[in-house]
Design an enzyme around this catalytic site. Structure first.
Site, PDB file in Angstrom:
ATOM      1  N   ASP A   1       8.240   3.501 -27.838  1.00  0.00           N
ATOM      2  CA  ASP A   1       9.252   2.449 -27.797  1.00  0.00           C
ATOM      3  C   ASP A   1      10.411   2.920 -28.676  1.00  0.00           C
ATOM      4  O   ASP A   1      10.365   2.802 -29.898  1.00  0.00           O
ATOM      5  CB  ASP A   1       8.655   1.128 -28.310  1.00  0.00           C
ATOM      6  CG  ASP A   1       9.686   0.002 -28.348  1.00  0.00           C
ATOM      7  OD1 ASP A   1      10.898   0.289 -28.234  1.00  0.00           O
ATOM      8  OD2 ASP A   1       9.275  -1.163 -28.508  1.00  0.00           O
TER       9      ASP A   1
ATOM     10  N   PHE B   1       7.034  -4.017 -33.384  1.00  0.00           N
ATOM     11  CA  PHE B   1       7.816  -5.026 -32.676  1.00  0.00           C
ATOM     12  C   PHE B   1       8.176  -4.464 -31.306  1.00  0.00           C
ATOM     13  O   PHE B   1       8.777  -3.400 -31.203  1.00  0.00           O
ATOM     14  CB  PHE B   1       9.093  -5.385 -33.436  1.00  0.00           C
ATOM     15  CG  PHE B   1       9.905  -6.439 -32.724  1.00  0.00           C
ATOM     16  CD1 PHE B   1       9.585  -7.785 -32.859  1.00  0.00           C
ATOM     17  CD2 PHE B   1      10.949  -6.087 -31.878  1.00  0.00           C
ATOM     18  CE1 PHE B   1      10.318  -8.761 -32.177  1.00  0.00           C
ATOM     19  CE2 PHE B   1      11.678  -7.062 -31.187  1.00  0.00           C
ATOM     20  CZ  PHE B   1      11.356  -8.397 -31.339  1.00  0.00           C
TER      21      PHE B   1
ATOM     22  N   LYS C   1      19.063  -1.355 -27.014  1.00  0.00           N
ATOM     23  CA  LYS C   1      20.006  -1.408 -28.144  1.00  0.00           C
ATOM     24  C   LYS C   1      21.170  -0.408 -27.985  1.00  0.00           C
ATOM     25  O   LYS C   1      22.094  -0.683 -27.242  1.00  0.00           O
ATOM     26  CB  LYS C   1      19.257  -1.245 -29.462  1.00  0.00           C
ATOM     27  CG  LYS C   1      18.286  -2.420 -29.702  1.00  0.00           C
ATOM     28  CD  LYS C   1      17.915  -2.642 -31.150  1.00  0.00           C
ATOM     29  CE  LYS C   1      17.297  -4.008 -31.376  1.00  0.00           C
ATOM     30  NZ  LYS C   1      15.849  -4.099 -31.200  1.00  0.00           N
TER      31      LYS C   1
HETATM   32  C1  LIG Z   1      14.849  -4.890 -30.431  1.00  0.00           C
HETATM   33  C2  LIG Z   1      13.577  -4.239 -30.033  1.00  0.00           C
HETATM   34  C3  LIG Z   1      12.893  -4.613 -28.859  1.00  0.00           C
HETATM   35  C4  LIG Z   1      13.326  -5.791 -28.019  1.00  0.00           C
HETATM   36  O1  LIG Z   1      14.550  -5.548 -27.379  1.00  0.00           O
HETATM   37  P1  LIG Z   1      15.341  -6.809 -26.737  1.00  0.00           P
HETATM   38  O2  LIG Z   1      16.574  -6.171 -26.144  1.00  0.00           O
HETATM   39  O3  LIG Z   1      15.620  -7.749 -27.842  1.00  0.00           O
HETATM   40  O4  LIG Z   1      14.469  -7.393 -25.697  1.00  0.00           O
HETATM   41  C5  LIG Z   1      11.764  -3.910 -28.513  1.00  0.00           C
HETATM   42  N1  LIG Z   1      11.324  -2.882 -29.252  1.00  0.00           N
HETATM   43  C6  LIG Z   1      11.942  -2.478 -30.385  1.00  0.00           C
HETATM   44  C7  LIG Z   1      11.420  -1.316 -31.151  1.00  0.00           C
HETATM   45  C8  LIG Z   1      13.084  -3.163 -30.819  1.00  0.00           C
HETATM   46  O5  LIG Z   1      13.694  -2.785 -31.952  1.00  0.00           O
END
Ligand SMILES: *Cc1c(COP(=O)(O)O)cnc(C)c1O
Length: 402
Positions: free
Chosen positions: A228, A143, A257
């Site tokens: 990521d 994701f 986050k």
């Molecule tokens: C939540 C998340 C995103 C997206 O972040 P947003 O602030 O919602 O745009 C991207 N990568 C990972 C691994 C995530 O957990």
């Protein structure tokens, strides 16, 4: 205008239904206040929070450190424009680069935007050094966000047909499968993008041997390794950054986050050799906006000063031990995770039912897949809060699974 002074919760829920654009199913609950491990709704009902604002509120709800930083910075400078440097932006970039293997930071406001920046930087590298290579290899069940490019990067089957045409140039391969990566690399590849622990995909931890092999392949082909760490960064996995578990250095890391503890903030970090954007290639009105910078520094300082990563390690060990002991009693299986990003599987696809019954009893947990439960509490969680969560959750599991 505070509607709650004039209207009942039922009125507010009706108004929400009328005026909020539908994007997801939300329960009939109106959150109003938070403190530490708890949230309260407009009926005064209290919830123990093991969702943590979606792995966001690392210091818990309404921490004093964030309130103080926001208040002070708001009285001083809210926005100088992206065309100027500002003081907290430089201080925060210095802090982050001193704590990591990276030299350069680009600040923005969401995880998706940070990943967009990473994708653009990787393609820029492809243009400059790899004869126009632009393909990025990502993994199945990954994701990476909800913008068009990050949805295209994400490895969810049911997203494939959405919003066509997608951004092209993303190749999805099975996670933890080094042969699949070798087979997917072509002279068009410019990067490999990974979550060290797939969060939304159900908490799947990358194997150290795999990560080391991916790093080696990237070196051999001069392609970039993007981590990521939007969900895994800022202490969540029991190290400040998850790459530290693997004894390798990525070329790019994205954070969001936890970095703002609830305030919208994200960052893309890279090394000096990849300081290759030309003027105008990347930007944004709110890049390095001073309020976010002040909050980011306050969060990071608090994590260090209050030994939040150490607490994460200790509480993780306790929670994992308790969950492992529950396996036999409730038929749950595959307890897994790192730090305070933990999941387990149910014997039946009853995740939504378990989440709903816990909500009834004042406990917030998450089910990222029909047969999976995920726990991602604030990193300030205590043993008492874990015991209380387990008590409620086991009652629910006993009645839902029967
Ligand atoms: C939540 C998340 C995103 C997206 O972040 P947003 O602030 O919602 O745009 C991207 N990568 C990972 C691994 C995530 O957990």
């Amino acid at each position: 205008m505070q509607l709650i002074d004039k209207y009942t919760t039922a009125d507010l829920l009706t108004a929400a239904d009328q005026h909020i654009l539908y994007t997801t199913n939300r329960p009939e609950v109106m959150m109003e206040r938070g403190e530490g491990m708890y949230l309260w709704d407009t009926e005064g009902k209290c919830y123990l929070d093991f969702i943590g604002g979606w792995a966001v509120t690392c210091l818990g709800h309404a921490p004093k450190a964030i309130e103080k930083a926001l208040t002070k910075q708001a009285g001083q400078l809210i926005n100088a424009s992206p065309a100027f440097y500002n003081v907290p932006m430089v201080s925060f970039a210095k802090m982050l680069t001193e704590m990591t293997c990276f030299d350069k930071v680009f600040f923005t406001t969401s995880g998706s935007e940070a990943n967009e920046g990473a994708i653009k930087l990787a393609r820029k590298h492809g243009q400059r050094s790899l004869d126009g290579a632009y393909e990025i290899i990502t993994t199945v069940n990954s994701f990476h966000g909800r913008t068009l490019a990050t949805m295209s990067a994400t490895g969810k089957d049911y997203w494939e047909p959405l919003f066509a045409p997608k951004v092209s140039g993303f190749i999805h391969v099975p996670f933890n499968d080094i042969e699949a990566i070798k087979a997917a690399i072509t002279d068009k590849t410019c990067a490999i993008m990974l979550e060290p622990v797939q969060g939304e995909g159900g908490v799947n931890v990358a194997d150290p041997i795999y990560v080391k092999a991916v790093r080696k392949i990237c070196d051999e082909h001069n392609i970039l390794l993007i981590f990521d760490e939007v969900q895994t960064g800022m202490g969540r996995t029991g190290k400040m950054f998850a790459y530290e578990h693997y004894d390798i250095e990525p070329d790019i890391m994205t954070l969001a986050k936890g970095i703002g503890g609830g305030y919208p903030l994200s960052a893309m970090l890279t090394k000096s050799v990849y300081n290759i954007f030309d003027a105008g290639d990347q930007g944004g009105t709110y890049t390095a906006q001073p309020l976010g910078m002040a909050v980011g520094m306050a969060v990071l300082e608090t994590i260090v000063k209050e030994k939040i990563v150490e607490n994460t390690v200790a509480q993780s060990a306790y929670l994992m031990k308790c969950l492992n002991e529950m396996e036999a009693d409730y038929g749950i299986k595959s307890v897994r995770g790192m730090g305070l990003l933990i999941a387990f599987d149910l014997p039946e696809p009853k995740g939504a039912e378990v989440v709903g019954a816990c909500l009834e009893k004042g406990l917030l947990i998450n089910s990222p897949k029909p047969a999976t439960i995920r726990l991602m509490p604030p990193l300030i969680v205590t043993r008492e809060a874990i015991d209380s969560m387990l008590k409620t959750m086991t009652e629910v599991l006993a009645s839902v699974l029967k």
